[in-house]
Design a protein around this motif. Structure first.
Motif, PDB file in Angstrom:
ATOM      1  N   PHE A  77       0.830  -1.196   0.000  1.00  0.00           N
ATOM      2  CA  PHE A  77       0.000   0.000   0.000  1.00  0.00           C
ATOM      3  C   PHE A  77       0.872   1.256   0.000  1.00  0.00           C
ATOM      4  O   PHE A  77       1.743   1.420   0.855  1.00  0.00           O
ATOM      5  N   VAL A  78       0.647   2.123  -0.959  1.00  0.00           N
ATOM      6  CA  VAL A  78       1.380   3.383  -1.071  1.00  0.00           C
ATOM      7  C   VAL A  78       0.408   4.524  -0.801  1.00  0.00           C
ATOM      8  O   VAL A  78      -0.546   4.715  -1.569  1.00  0.00           O
ATOM      9  N   PRO A  79       0.600   5.274   0.276  1.00  0.00           N
ATOM     10  CA  PRO A  79      -0.336   6.366   0.583  1.00  0.00           C
ATOM     11  C   PRO A  79      -0.201   7.514  -0.405  1.00  0.00           C
ATOM     12  O   PRO A  79       0.794   7.632  -1.132  1.00  0.00           O
ATOM     13  N   ALA A  80      -1.231   8.359  -0.415  1.00  0.00           N
ATOM     14  CA  ALA A  80      -1.211   9.535  -1.280  1.00  0.00           C
ATOM     15  C   ALA A  80      -0.171  10.530  -0.786  1.00  0.00           C
ATOM     16  O   ALA A  80       0.251  10.483   0.375  1.00  0.00           O
ATOM     17  N   PRO A  81       0.305  11.435  -1.653  1.00  0.00           N
ATOM     18  CA  PRO A  81       1.255  12.467  -1.210  1.00  0.00           C
ATOM     19  C   PRO A  81       0.726  13.222   0.007  1.00  0.00           C
ATOM     20  O   PRO A  81      -0.459  13.547   0.078  1.00  0.00           O
ATOM     21  N   SER A  82       1.615  13.468   0.959  1.00  0.00           N
ATOM     22  CA  SER A  82       1.200  14.050   2.229  1.00  0.00           C
ATOM     23  C   SER A  82       1.839  15.416   2.448  1.00  0.00           C
ATOM     24  O   SER A  82       2.978  15.665   2.046  1.00  0.00           O
ATOM     25  N   LYS A  83       1.079  16.287   3.112  1.00  0.00           N
ATOM     26  CA  LYS A  83       1.584  17.619   3.457  1.00  0.00           C
ATOM     27  C   LYS A  83       2.369  17.620   4.765  1.00  0.00           C
ATOM     28  O   LYS A  83       3.088  18.577   5.075  1.00  0.00           O
ATOM     29  N   TYR A  84       2.235  16.527   5.541  1.00  0.00           N
ATOM     30  CA  TYR A  84       2.771  16.549   6.895  1.00  0.00           C
ATOM     31  C   TYR A  84       4.298  16.614   6.980  1.00  0.00           C
ATOM     32  O   TYR A  84       4.837  17.262   7.895  1.00  0.00           O
ATOM     33  N   PRO A  85       5.060  15.969   6.094  1.00  0.00           N
ATOM     34  CA  PRO A  85       6.523  16.107   6.199  1.00  0.00           C
ATOM     35  C   PRO A  85       7.005  17.549   6.088  1.00  0.00           C
ATOM     36  O   PRO A  85       7.885  17.991   6.833  1.00  0.00           O
ATOM     37  N   VAL A  86       6.410  18.303   5.157  1.00  0.00           N
ATOM     38  CA  VAL A  86       6.806  19.708   4.999  1.00  0.00           C
ATOM     39  C   VAL A  86       6.410  20.517   6.227  1.00  0.00           C
ATOM     40  O   VAL A  86       7.199  21.330   6.747  1.00  0.00           O
ATOM     41  N   LEU A  87       5.184  20.283   6.723  1.00  0.00           N
ATOM     42  CA  LEU A  87       4.729  21.020   7.899  1.00  0.00           C
ATOM     43  C   LEU A  87       5.589  20.702   9.116  1.00  0.00           C
ATOM     44  O   LEU A  87       5.939  21.604   9.893  1.00  0.00           O
ATOM     45  N   ALA A  88       5.954  19.435   9.294  1.00  0.00           N
ATOM     46  CA  ALA A  88       6.809  19.064  10.426  1.00  0.00           C
ATOM     47  C   ALA A  88       8.196  19.683  10.297  1.00  0.00           C
ATOM     48  O   ALA A  88       8.789  20.124  11.289  1.00  0.00           O
TER      49      ALA A  88
END
Length: 284
Positions: free
Chosen positions: A10-21
């Motif tokens: 399973f490959v999740p959709a692109p996430s905003k959280y790495p940039v925000l973190a």
């Protein structure tokens, strides 16, 4: 919910959280640099960055938990999580190894070197003893913290928490969710008591012993080692609190509970690091 045996990964959709973190961590690093250099805005920036990162992690962890609870994570993802957590803990080992190495270098190499024959002309009164205020006497006199009572009490607390988290793990594997909840609650409680004692120790060091972050190489290594360990206790306790909440609502089974296992691995790592700190910093 048991792990599905689907062959795909399973490959999740692109996430905003790495940039925000990353933004929050950048603010934390900048705030810490300003704080230790006496700038007034450093402390508030550190606090704001920590709160911001916690909110980001709340959303990030929530997404990962949702993926697990909806059955998207198969065996391949579980293996990936295990390797990821293993490498993360290894990076933390190297992190603390650097601070232990700095302490060893200062204590066993630098201090004797400053008192050798070549440097006696510069600092004739300097004695190669640990702790040290430095050869030029630029550091204010301070007292050190011995192993008794608070460090020893904290050692007993963390060792006990290692027992309770292991109890919780065995209970979960046997399908006894109630005992697993009791064990996790006891572990989190012991971690909170540890942090309370450490906060008192810091207040005592600053107000009564004149031992500060600016107290030469001893003060900087003492607070960096114990302070970062305390921060890791806080992170480990936060992980276990989230796991406890998930345990109460029934997210874990005897077969599928890596969320718990990963947090338990981290907690045991925190215990082992403290044993090293207790011996090297407080006894030696």
């Amino acid at each position: 919910m048991s792990l599905n045996s689907t062959p795909y990964y399973f490959v999740p959709a692109p996430s905003k959280y790495p940039v925000l973190a990353s933004i929050g961590l950048l603010g934390f690093g900048g705030g810490m640099s300003a704080w230790v250099n006496g700038l007034s805005w450093g402390g508030p920036l550190v606090l704001a960055a920590v709160i911001y990162v916690l909110f980001v992690l709340y959303g990030w962890f929530g997404t990962a938990i949702s993926e697990s609870n909806t059955g998207k994570n198969g065996v391949n993802v579980d293996v990936s999580y295990r390797w990821s957590m293993s490498w993360f803990i290894f990076s933390e080992i190297m992190f603390f190894a650097a601070f232990f190495a700095a302490l060893f270098y200062a204590r066993s190499i630098t201090v004797p070197w400053l008192s050798d024959v070549d440097n006696k002309l510069l600092w004739p009164d300097f004695v190669a003893s640990w702790p040290t205020v430095g050869p030029a006497n630029l550091v204010e006199k301070f007292s050190t913290i011995g192993p008794w009572p608070i460090p020893t009490i904290n050692t007993l607390l963390l060792l006990s928490s290692g027992v309770t988290v292991t109890w919780a793990h065995h209970a979960l594997r046997e399908g006894n969710r109630q005992h697993a909840i009791y064990g996790l609650f006891a572990t989190v409680s012991l971690g909170l008591i540890f942090l309370g004692f450490q906060a008192y120790e810091y207040i005592h060091a600053y107000s009564d012993l004149n031992l500060k972050l600016t107290s030469g190489i001893y003060g900087s290594t003492f607070f960096m080692l114990t302070g970062f360990h305390g921060f890791h206790v806080f992170l480990g306790g936060l992980m276990l609190t989230i796991v406890l909440r998930r345990m109460i609502r029934g997210d874990f089974t005897a077969e599928n509970h890596f969320g718990f296992e990963g947090a338990a691995w981290y907690w045991h790592f925190v215990d082992v690091v403290w044993l090293g700190l207790y011996i090297v910093v407080y006894w030696m």
